[in-house]
Motif scaffolding. Structure first.
Motif, short mmCIF file in Angstrom:
data_model
loop_
_atom_site.label_atom_id
_atom_site.label_comp_id
_atom_site.label_asym_id
_atom_site.label_seq_id
_atom_site.Cartn_x
_atom_site.Cartn_y
_atom_site.Cartn_z
N THR A 188 1.12 -1.02 -0.11
CA THR A 188 0.33 0.20 0.17
C THR A 188 -0.05 1.79 0.28
O THR A 188 1.38 1.20 0.82
CB THR A 188 -0.56 -0.08 0.92
OG1 THR A 188 -2.09 -1.22 0.90
CG2 THR A 188 -1.77 1.36 1.29
N THR A 215 -1.43 -1.28 -4.46
CA THR A 215 -2.78 0.20 -4.08
C THR A 215 -2.00 1.25 -3.88
O THR A 215 -1.30 1.22 -2.62
CB THR A 215 -3.66 -0.97 -3.79
OG1 THR A 215 -3.90 -0.43 -2.11
CG2 THR A 215 -4.25 -1.74 -3.82
N THR A 246 -2.25 -2.92 -10.40
CA THR A 246 -2.38 -2.45 -8.96
C THR A 246 -3.27 -1.05 -9.96
O THR A 246 -3.34 -0.51 -10.79
CB THR A 246 -0.81 -1.13 -9.70
OG1 THR A 246 0.52 -2.44 -9.53
CG2 THR A 246 -0.64 -0.36 -8.83
N ASN A 247 -4.10 -0.86 -8.98
CA ASN A 247 -4.27 0.23 -8.41
C ASN A 247 -3.51 1.58 -7.89
O ASN A 247 -3.34 2.03 -6.81
CB ASN A 247 -5.57 0.19 -7.55
CG ASN A 247 -6.98 0.98 -7.49
OD1 ASN A 247 -6.72 2.70 -7.54
ND2 ASN A 247 -8.19 1.34 -7.37
#
Length: 820
Positions: A188, A215, A246-247
């Motif tokens: 993250t 993310t 991936t975001n």
């Protein structure tokens, strides 16, 4: 036997000593809550030795800085700091040197509750080959592979798996930043930027950022992602950003960026189930005051929202020859530019769309001055109806300063059933009629209800499906507009549309107030395209390359390199122009390795051969190019007949591959032609001894090679490539002078005649035999070289050759053999 036993024991003793010494130098020191206080210096953890520390730390919490190695005055190197768990409220360093370099330090951190800033190394001078490995940590500060106050940062790594992070830099330095990398997986990203390599006063190149299965939060949108960044009139080049599955929410995403220098050959690759959103733009390469060229953005199977995409971007320089490629992706709400220059020119940029949904302006280039010679291509490689441009406009070029935004701009359409809002500023519009199209189908629909101005456009058509037919009076709609169509000024009613690549067929093109049509007034027979000879001429590059390999084996025998029990290896480079009626320019490297054995007057051997090269072929107005490669093996022999006469020969076989491409067939024609080959030679000669130091070798050889026939499909047309048989006669003389016991030099000349090497074939669909191209003709060869003998059991040969006649150019090689 006793000596051998002594040597074995001695080697074993030395090996054990080395291992024990290494173990002592790098013995792991374990630090726990119990003994951490004994190591602290004013609250900071500092080992006594600046280098070669190996420390393992497992503590609850520390408020001071932690160093794997530390020095005010010396270089800090080869430290290893391994941390497991805990809370770290200040900096963590793999190595730190205030006034010298910090190299080859390694920092491994796992499962910490919270950490602040993390640095593989920090130094005043250079910082290279440092590593940071993070596994399942919460990092609130900045992460550096290495940081240098005044030196270079090279080959540093940051590898992150799991956990939460903020900003990351592979390397940040005052001078050059190269080959640094950041790899982030399943993590993250909370805030801050991500940079591969950062150079304040040097070039940044070959840096990499890779983000996989991760993310990011909204806070991360305040900063960007950059492969390499440079300032102070220094270039940024060959940097790469890769994002997959991936975001991401970020500001800018840049392959390479330079403030005052050039940004070139940088890349962004986005693929997989990737979603990218928020403010900022995506630029393959960006420069404020320099040029941006040869940069590329590739997007596959991803979704991009609310940001513009630029192959290359320059504020005050040129933006030329950049590329954007989008395959099966969704692009929403912003613009796509091949190149963009706020105050300069933008030329030669390309955009390729192949599937997906695009709801953006698609612009070849935009510039204050000229925006010309750009290309937009809409393909249909995935499925015929898989490209959705309903909300898009296709624009060849745009100029802020009302300069030229049309010349040379080209639109290539390979699909049907396309819909766009508008189309403008193209000099050339080429329709490549795809498979499955039929009468009454529409290629491109324009929803703009005002006017579509094609006044300055030139229209061309090619049919990719050789089975495509229109009956008399049938038509295909090329462009259909909802408003008024201003038809091309120089519209030629009769065009020869290319069918596949083999033939042309006459069609009419005409326009009414709303549409442009491809029309068949009456049935006509196709005419053969003479340019297909280029395919067969180019196949002679394979024969030439195979023959280079045969010459290499001849040279090896001629240099007496198999007259012993040997292991041998030869490498040779060549750059030669061959006359074929037109000509071929070929460059490449060939390699032979093998073993040989001598029994009495007979020497024989086995060998493996391989080669790889490139070529350019020129056939009238058709330019083709590509690569050649081959591999195979064989046997050879050399027999001494007495009175200084000799006989030699070889047999060889393998596989050869020709890669071909040309853009001179109303679009690209390309293929890979894989075939088998055989070859060999027989020859002989006599060595005349002039005195104890010099001799003359007179020789004659016949050389043969054959590349076998093969069928090949090229853009829907079936071709037959016939066998290519090469028969060469080579006769020559070589003078050798012995300078001392271990060195001789030689020079020579030879005449070579090629009797055949004809490339023939046919276009099977039209039962048409193609005019042959040939390597037939005479050449002369001149050579200089030297043999160096018995260098620790090795013999070495260096040579240089030049050619005139049918083939013109140079070659050079290095041969090494080991006698056993």
């Amino acid at each position: 036997m006793q000596n051998r036993s002594f040597i074995t024991k001695f080697i074993s003793t030395v090996s054990i000593s080395i291992v024990l010494s290494a173990s002592l130098l790098h013995a792991t020191t374990s630090i726990t809550n119990t003994d951490i206080a004994n190591w602290l210096d004013n609250g900071e953890f500092k080992p006594k030795n600046p280098s070669n520390n190996d420390i393992s730390m497992n503590i609850s919490e520390i408020n001071g800085r932690v160093y794997g190695g530390y020095s005010q005055t010396d270089e800090v190197k080869e430290n290893k700091l391994n941390i497991e768990g805990g809370i770290f409220n200040k900096y963590i360093y793999g190595g730190y040197s205030k006034n010298k370099a910090a190299n080859s330090n390694k920092l491994i951190i796992k499962n910490t509750i919270k950490t602040s800033n993390i640095l593989g190394a920090e130094s005043k001078e250079n910082a290279s080959n440092n590593e940071v490995h993070l596994i399942n940590n919460v990092v609130t500060g900045t992460i550096f592979g290495a940081k240098s106050e005044s030196g270079e940062v090279n080959k540093n790594k940051v590898i992150i798996s799991g956990g939460e992070i903020s900003s990351v830099s592979g390397g940040k330095g005052n001078a050059k930043a190269s080959e640094n990398s950041v790899t982030i997986t399943s993590t993250t990203i909370n805030s801050g930027g991500i940079t591969g390599g950062h150079a304040d006063k040097g070039e940044s190149f070959n840096n990499t950022v890779e983000i996989i299965n991760s993310t990011s939060t909204k806070e991360s949108s305040k900063s960007g992602i950059t492969g390499g960044r440079s300032y102070n009139k220094c270039d940024s080049y060959k940097n790469i950003v890769v994002i997959s599955n991936t975001n991401i929410q970020s500001k800018e995403i840049e392959g390479g960026r330079s403030q005052d220098g050039d940004a070139y050959n940088n890349k962004i690759k986005i693929f997989g189930k990737t979603f990218i959103n928020h403010i900022g733009d995506m630029q393959g390469g960006r420069s404020k005051n320099g040029n941006a060229y040869n940069n590329a953005v590739t997007i596959e199977n991803a979704t991009i929202e609310n940001r513009s995409i630029y192959g290359g971007y320059s504020s005050n320089g040129k933006a030329n020859h950049n590329a954007v490629t989008i395959e099966n992706a969704t692009i929403e709400n912003r613009s796509i530019y091949g190149g963009y220059s706020s105050n300069g020119k933008a030329s030669g940029n390309t955009i390729i769309i192949d599937g997906g949904k695009i709801n953006s302006q698609i612009i070849g280039s935009r510039a204050f001055l000229d925006a010309t010679n750009n290309t937009i291509t809409i393909k249909n490689s995935i499925t015929i109806k898989n490209t959705d441009l309903t909300g898009s406009s296709l624009i060849g070029g745009m100029s802020f300063g009302n300069q030229n935004a049309i010349s040379g701009n080209t639109l290539n359409l390979y699909a049907k059933d396309l819909s766009v809002v508008s189309i403008r500023n193209f000099e050339n519009i080429y329709f490549y009629i795809p498979k499955g199209i039929k009468a009454s189908d529409t290629v491109l629909s324009v929803s703009d209800t005002t006017e579509t101005n094609l006044e300055n456009a030139k229209i061309g058509a090619a049919v990719l499906d050789s089975k495509f037919k229109l009956k008399p009076q049938e038509r295909v709609t090329l462009i259909k507009t909802a408003g008024k169509l201003i038809k091309p000024q120089n519209l030629d009613n009769h065009i020869n549309a290319m069918i596949g690549v083999s033939a042309f067929k006459k069609y009419d093109i005409y326009a009414d107030e709303n549409s442009l049509y491809l029309y068949q007034p009456k049935d006509t027979k196709p005419t053969i395209n003479p340019a297909i000879k280029s395919f067969f001429q180019s196949s002679l590059a394979s024969t030439a390359f195979i023959n280079y390999g045969g010459d290499l084996i001849n040279d090896m025998i001629n240099s007496n390199e198999i007259k012993a029990n040997n292991i041998f290896g030869i490498i040779s480079g060549v750059n030669v122009k061959h006359k074929t009626g037109s000509h071929i320019d070929a460059q490449g490297v060939s390699f032979v390795t093998g073993v040989s054995k001598t029994i009495d007057s007979l020497s024989y051997g086995l060998f493996f051969e391989a080669g790889r090269g490139s070529y350019d072929s020129f056939e009238n107005n058709v330019f083709g190019n590509g690569e050649n490669k081959y591999y195979g093996g064989g046997v050879l022999f050399d027999l001494e007949l007495g009175n200084d006469f000799y006989l030699d020969g070889s047999l060889r076989a393998g596989k050869v591959q020709l890669d071909y491409k040309s853009d001179d067939f109303m679009g690209r024609a390309e293929f890979k032609l894989k075939r088998n080959y055989i070859g060999g030679h027989i020859g002989g000669g006599k060595v005349f001894l002039l005195n104890s130091l010099s001799s003359v070798d007179v020789y004659t050889r016949v050389l043969y090679s054959r590349i076998f026939s093969k069928n090949q499909n090229i853009r829907g047309d079936e071709f037959y490539f016939d066998d290519i048989n090469s028969i060469r006669l080579k006769t020559g003389i070589r003078y050798t002078y012995k300078t001392d016991e271990n060195i001789n030099i030689y020079g020579g000349a030879a005449y070579e005649y090629e009797f055949s090497a004809n490339a023939k074939g046919a276009s099977l669909g039209y039962d048409y035999s193609v005019d042959e191209a040939s390597l037939k003709g005479a050449s002369a060869m001149f050579e200089l070289g030297s043999n160096i003998f018995n260098q620790n059991g090795f013999d070495i040969n260096i040579n240089l050759k030049s050619y005139i006649g049918q083939k013109t150019g140079v070659s050079g090689g290095l041969k090494v053999e080991y006698k056993f």
